[in-house]
Every structure is written in C-alpha cells, then in structure tokens.
Scaffold this motif. Sequence first.
Motif, short mmCIF file in Angstrom:
data_model
loop_
_atom_site.label_atom_id
_atom_site.label_comp_id
_atom_site.label_asym_id
_atom_site.label_seq_id
_atom_site.Cartn_x
_atom_site.Cartn_y
_atom_site.Cartn_z
N GLY A 1 0.79 -1.22 0.00
CA GLY A 1 0.00 0.00 0.00
C GLY A 1 0.82 1.27 0.00
N HIS A 2 2.15 1.14 -0.10
CA HIS A 2 3.05 2.27 0.04
C HIS A 2 3.79 2.59 -1.26
N ASP B 1 -2.74 -3.61 -4.60
CA ASP B 1 -1.56 -3.32 -3.80
C ASP B 1 -0.53 -4.45 -3.81
N LYS C 1 4.28 2.17 -5.78
CA LYS C 1 3.66 2.01 -7.10
C LYS C 1 2.15 2.23 -7.04
N THR C 2 1.75 3.37 -6.53
CA THR C 2 0.33 3.63 -6.31
C THR C 2 -0.47 3.72 -7.61
N ARG C 3 0.17 4.18 -8.68
CA ARG C 3 -0.55 4.26 -9.97
C ARG C 3 -0.81 2.86 -10.51
N ALA D 1 -1.05 0.24 -8.55
CA ALA D 1 -1.98 -0.37 -7.59
C ALA D 1 -3.44 -0.06 -7.93
N LYS D 2 -3.69 1.08 -8.55
CA LYS D 2 -5.07 1.44 -8.90
C LYS D 2 -5.69 0.45 -9.86
#
Length: 198
Positions: free
Chosen positions: A16-17, A28, A19-21, A23-24
Amino acid sequence: MYEKAIILFSKKPKLGHVKTRIAKSLGDSKALAIHKELLEITLKMLQRVECKKYLFWDELSEESPEFLYHGFDIRSQKGKDLGERMENAFSDVIPFHDKVLILGTDCPCINAEILEEAFVSLDTSDLVLGPAADGGYYLLGKKVMNPMVFKDIQWSTDTVLADTIKTCKEQKLKFNLLRVLSDIDTEEDYIQWKTKAN
C-alpha cells in the motif's frame, strides 16, 4: 576515498506504500511485487559498478526487507518534496566525491554501461541528465552542489526534464544528455517492458 558515488533513491517495499498508480489497476499486492522486482534488478545492476554506493530509503525502520545491501551505505531521505530530498542527499554525499549520480528504481533498462557513460560525461560538463520517455529524468549527475536545479520543479509531471534544462541554461551550467529510457510508472509501462524483455 572513491572518486565516484551513486545515490539510489527508493521507497521501502511495503504494502500500500509503493507504485500507487499501478496499484489502482492491479492492486496493492501486485504493485508491491513489481516494486520489489524493479528494486532487485537495480541493486544487482549496481553491483557491477565500481564506486561508493548510497541507498537512501524514504524512511528508516527496524524491518529488514529480503534484499542484500552488501556495500551500500544506508541513509534516510529528508525533505518535503522530491527536489528537497534529492538536494539534501547530494549535500550529504557530494563533499566526499568528485562525481555523484542519483537514480531511482523505476528504470530497469538502465545498465552499468550507461552509468559509466554518465560519469565520463561529467569530465566535460557540470551536470548530466538521463531523459525519461515520460518527460522526467531517470538519472541526474553532478560534480558540484547547485541546489537551483531542484527548485521550482513540478515533480511527477511531463515538464520535469524541460524545466531542469531551462534552469541549467539560466544558471549557465554545462550539461550533457544521455539516451532516452522508459520508466515503469503504470500498468501499461510494465506490460510494455515485460513484452520487450521476453
């Protein structure tokens, strides 16, 4: 004292911390796996480069990820944004070396030969940049501290490279550009890289 040094910037591999793009679209867990994959590729590649190596985590903790950091000086990033964090890292490192490169873990196509090319280019320039295909840069190298190259930059946009070059010209800094490479920021980036790699 090593003449040359490399600063590696990375986020701690936590769920959850990172590669947030990615992860979307992929979740996660997959984003974390991709981050770890890219980090490991970068660490292994850096083992082939003869220089002092620094690993700056976005945070320090008691947790030890399942990677071997043999030969890396482990430190912590400090600053409100990416520019300030890079400026502070350079300020810590550059007094002890003649040439310093900074890079992240998002560019698996970078190799030891490109890093050596960057070091050599600093013989004839104040600064070297590795342009990323998305308008940013995957590498920045310097011989002397000039914090202006980190000021007034809209980070994580497609104008980062252009704005940095503009600053170099305003500051009358001689700079060299390396070959253009692609970062892995999105699911599409990852798929394209994997397709080319296989």
